[in-house]
Design a protein around this motif. Structure first.
Motif, PDB file in Angstrom:
ATOM      1  N   ALA A   1       0.829  -1.209   0.000  1.00  0.00           N
ATOM      2  CA  ALA A   1       0.000   0.000   0.000  1.00  0.00           C
ATOM      3  C   ALA A   1       0.861   1.255   0.000  1.00  0.00           C
ATOM      4  CB  ALA A   1      -0.925  -0.008   1.219  1.00  0.00           C
ATOM      5  N   THR A   2       1.976   1.222   0.727  1.00  0.00           N
ATOM      6  CA  THR A   2       2.876   2.379   0.773  1.00  0.00           C
ATOM      7  C   THR A   2       3.458   2.665  -0.606  1.00  0.00           C
ATOM      8  OG1 THR A   2       3.470   1.840   3.060  1.00  0.00           O
ATOM      9  CG2 THR A   2       4.925   3.346   1.878  1.00  0.00           C
ATOM     10  N   VAL A   3       3.872   1.615  -1.311  1.00  0.00           N
ATOM     11  CA  VAL A   3       4.415   1.784  -2.660  1.00  0.00           C
ATOM     12  C   VAL A   3       3.357   2.337  -3.612  1.00  0.00           C
ATOM     13  CG1 VAL A   3       5.369   0.568  -4.658  1.00  0.00           C
ATOM     14  CG2 VAL A   3       6.147  -0.020  -2.356  1.00  0.00           C
ATOM     15  N   ILE A   4       2.151   1.777  -3.551  1.00  0.00           N
ATOM     16  CA  ILE A   4       1.069   2.231  -4.430  1.00  0.00           C
ATOM     17  C   ILE A   4       0.730   3.689  -4.169  1.00  0.00           C
ATOM     18  CG2 ILE A   4      -1.383   1.942  -4.962  1.00  0.00           C
ATOM     19  CD1 ILE A   4      -1.018  -1.056  -4.456  1.00  0.00           C
ATOM     20  N   VAL A   5       0.641   4.058  -2.896  1.00  0.00           N
ATOM     21  CA  VAL A   5       0.319   5.429  -2.541  1.00  0.00           C
ATOM     22  C   VAL A   5       1.446   6.371  -2.962  1.00  0.00           C
ATOM     23  CG1 VAL A   5       0.018   6.993  -0.576  1.00  0.00           C
ATOM     24  CG2 VAL A   5      -1.286   4.870  -0.683  1.00  0.00           C
ATOM     25  N   GLY A   6       2.695   5.912  -2.839  1.00  0.00           N
ATOM     26  CA  GLY A   6       3.820   6.722  -3.275  1.00  0.00           C
ATOM     27  C   GLY A   6       3.770   7.002  -4.770  1.00  0.00           C
ATOM     28  N   ILE A   7       3.433   5.971  -5.555  1.00  0.00           N
ATOM     29  CA  ILE A   7       3.290   6.153  -7.010  1.00  0.00           C
ATOM     30  C   ILE A   7       2.130   7.094  -7.313  1.00  0.00           C
ATOM     31  CG2 ILE A   7       2.723   4.972  -9.163  1.00  0.00           C
ATOM     32  CD1 ILE A   7       4.152   2.490  -8.013  1.00  0.00           C
ATOM     33  N   ASN A   8       1.019   6.913  -6.581  1.00  0.00           N
ATOM     34  CA  ASN A   8      -0.146   7.763  -6.800  1.00  0.00           C
ATOM     35  C   ASN A   8       0.150   9.216  -6.455  1.00  0.00           C
ATOM     36  OD1 ASN A   8      -3.169   7.985  -7.278  1.00  0.00           O
ATOM     37  ND2 ASN A   8      -3.031   8.789  -5.196  1.00  0.00           N
ATOM     38  N   HIS A   9       1.033   9.437  -5.469  1.00  0.00           N
ATOM     39  CA  HIS A   9       1.394  10.804  -5.097  1.00  0.00           C
ATOM     40  C   HIS A   9       2.044  11.538  -6.267  1.00  0.00           C
ATOM     41  CE1 HIS A   9       2.418  13.995  -2.244  1.00  0.00           C
ATOM     42  NE2 HIS A   9       3.620  14.036  -2.802  1.00  0.00           N
ATOM     43  N   ARG A  10       2.761  10.783  -7.098  1.00  0.00           N
ATOM     44  CA  ARG A  10       3.428  11.385  -8.260  1.00  0.00           C
ATOM     45  C   ARG A  10       2.507  11.449  -9.475  1.00  0.00           C
ATOM     46  NH1 ARG A  10       9.059  11.799  -7.886  1.00  0.00           N
ATOM     47  NH2 ARG A  10       8.804  12.791  -9.937  1.00  0.00           N
ATOM     48  N   THR A  11       1.716  10.412  -9.682  1.00  0.00           N
ATOM     49  CA  THR A  11       0.919  10.315 -10.908  1.00  0.00           C
ATOM     50  C   THR A  11      -0.499  10.883 -10.772  1.00  0.00           C
ATOM     51  OG1 THR A  11       0.135   8.088 -10.335  1.00  0.00           O
ATOM     52  CG2 THR A  11       2.199   8.260 -11.585  1.00  0.00           C
ATOM     53  N   ARG A  12      -1.028  10.893  -9.551  1.00  0.00           N
ATOM     54  CA  ARG A  12      -2.393  11.358  -9.265  1.00  0.00           C
ATOM     55  C   ARG A  12      -3.449  10.588 -10.064  1.00  0.00           C
ATOM     56  NH1 ARG A  12      -1.957  16.279  -6.368  1.00  0.00           N
ATOM     57  NH2 ARG A  12       0.155  16.224  -5.531  1.00  0.00           N
TER      58      ARG A  12
ATOM     59  N   LEU B   1      -8.663  11.653  -5.810  1.00  0.00           N
ATOM     60  CA  LEU B   1      -9.480  12.046  -4.657  1.00  0.00           C
ATOM     61  C   LEU B   1      -8.735  11.967  -3.331  1.00  0.00           C
ATOM     62  CD1 LEU B   1     -10.619   9.301  -2.968  1.00  0.00           C
ATOM     63  CD2 LEU B   1     -11.885   9.029  -5.084  1.00  0.00           C
ATOM     64  N   ILE B   2      -7.573  11.283  -3.285  1.00  0.00           N
ATOM     65  CA  ILE B   2      -6.817  11.252  -2.030  1.00  0.00           C
ATOM     66  C   ILE B   2      -5.607  12.181  -2.058  1.00  0.00           C
ATOM     67  CG2 ILE B   2      -7.539   8.897  -1.505  1.00  0.00           C
ATOM     68  CD1 ILE B   2      -4.759   7.957  -2.308  1.00  0.00           C
ATOM     69  N   GLU B   3      -5.384  12.862  -3.180  1.00  0.00           N
ATOM     70  CA  GLU B   3      -4.235  13.763  -3.279  1.00  0.00           C
ATOM     71  C   GLU B   3      -4.617  15.159  -3.751  1.00  0.00           C
ATOM     72  OE1 GLU B   3      -1.349  13.236  -2.243  1.00  0.00           O
ATOM     73  OE2 GLU B   3      -1.054  11.070  -2.158  1.00  0.00           O
ATOM     74  N   ASP B   4      -5.868  15.373  -4.102  1.00  0.00           N
ATOM     75  CA  ASP B   4      -6.294  16.624  -4.724  1.00  0.00           C
ATOM     76  C   ASP B   4      -6.547  17.704  -3.675  1.00  0.00           C
ATOM     77  OD1 ASP B   4      -7.051  18.482  -6.553  1.00  0.00           O
ATOM     78  OD2 ASP B   4      -9.046  17.648  -6.907  1.00  0.00           O
ATOM     79  N   VAL B   5      -5.467  18.264  -3.132  1.00  0.00           N
ATOM     80  CA  VAL B   5      -5.555  19.349  -2.168  1.00  0.00           C
ATOM     81  C   VAL B   5      -4.580  20.448  -2.569  1.00  0.00           C
ATOM     82  CG1 VAL B   5      -6.359  17.999  -0.208  1.00  0.00           C
ATOM     83  CG2 VAL B   5      -3.922  18.148  -0.672  1.00  0.00           C
ATOM     84  N   GLU B   6      -4.860  21.654  -2.113  1.00  0.00           N
ATOM     85  CA  GLU B   6      -4.047  22.795  -2.521  1.00  0.00           C
ATOM     86  C   GLU B   6      -2.693  22.817  -1.813  1.00  0.00           C
ATOM     87  OE1 GLU B   6      -6.355  26.270  -1.865  1.00  0.00           O
ATOM     88  OE2 GLU B   6      -7.851  25.780  -3.409  1.00  0.00           O
ATOM     89  N   ARG B   7      -2.652  22.429  -0.539  1.00  0.00           N
ATOM     90  CA  ARG B   7      -1.407  22.516   0.205  1.00  0.00           C
ATOM     91  C   ARG B   7      -0.468  21.364  -0.141  1.00  0.00           C
ATOM     92  NH1 ARG B   7      -4.956  19.932   3.581  1.00  0.00           N
ATOM     93  NH2 ARG B   7      -4.147  18.136   4.748  1.00  0.00           N
ATOM     94  N   LYS B   8       0.803  21.579   0.057  1.00  0.00           N
ATOM     95  CA  LYS B   8       1.793  20.538  -0.188  1.00  0.00           C
ATOM     96  C   LYS B   8       1.821  19.600   1.006  1.00  0.00           C
ATOM     97  CE  LYS B   8       6.610  19.800  -1.524  1.00  0.00           C
ATOM     98  NZ  LYS B   8       7.901  20.447  -1.828  1.00  0.00           N
TER      99      LYS B   8
END
Length: 221
Positions: free
Chosen positions: A67-78, A82-89
């Motif tokens: 899950a950590t690897v998948i979330v890390g990839i999603n953080h870059r690729t989006r 819905l779990i990364e779409d925020v204005e702040r870093k």
């Protein structure tokens, strides 16, 4: 329940969470944090559920690592926005999964009550602090680029106090009210000081570490 059935149950829960979060985003598209907090709170309950179902430690750790690897990839690729779409870093989603890995590694066997407390405080207390801080009008201030509020901080402290009390007393840890209050205050303070999503790492690990240290000291006396 077999291991396959355990994974199937956990997978079903994750799927339902994603569907609910997607529905939440479609109903309130302007409230981007809401769908993230649905995932935040729901996924945080997976660790206690895995422990309760009797999932082996190694398998739970492997699932958390994947899950950590998948979330890390999603953080870059989006690809799952819905779990990364925020204005702040923020690196909160990655640190969230990483904290689950750490809880499993260090606390699964020797201090399960500390592990469960850490996971539930991260999921429920941190999540409710964010939601209620936005919903309830109260004095606000800025720390490390994040908005904090009296309502959110109060929700964090009270829910942390309640969660630790229920978990520790139900598992017979022997922590006193004063010790539980001390842990709750420290953890609430850390939540205030952690920018860029670092509270997703500091809050659960501090909760579990303090509880385990206090429990160890009680054994020595």
């Amino acid at each position: 329940m077999t291991i396959a059935e355990q994974f199937a149950a956990l997978g079903l829960i994750v799927g339902l969470l994603v569907l609910f979060a997607t529905w939440t985003r479609s109903q309130w598209p302007e409230a981007k944090e809401l769908s993230r907090k649905v995932i935040h709170i729901g996924c945080g309950l997976l660790l206690p559920l895995s422990w309760y179902l009797g999932l082996p430690k190694n398998l739970a750790l492997a699932a958390a690592a994947v899950a950590t690897v998948i979330v890390g990839i999603n953080h870059r690729t989006r690809w799952l926005a819905l779990i990364e779409d925020v204005e702040r870093k923020t690196y909160g989603t990655i640190l969230y999964c990483l904290s689950i890995c750490c809880l499993i590694i260090f606390f699964w066997n020797p201090y399960p009550s500390a592990m469960l407390s850490g996971a539930l405080v991260m999921a429920i207390s941190d999540g409710s602090a964010s939601l209620l801080g936005r919903l309830i009008p109260s004095p606000k201030w800025q720390l490390y680029g994040q908005t904090k509020s009296t309502a959110g901080t109060s929700a964090m402290l009270l829910s942390t106090l309640g969660i630790i009390s229920v978990v520790q007393w139900s598992m017979g840890s022997g922590l006193s009210v004063a010790q539980i209050l001390f842990v709750s205050i420290v953890v609430t303070g850390l939540e205030q000081l952690s920018g860029y999503g670092l509270d997703n790492l500091s809050v659960p690990l501090a909760t579990a570490s303090l509880i385990s240290l206090i429990s160890e000291s009680l054994k020595a006396t």
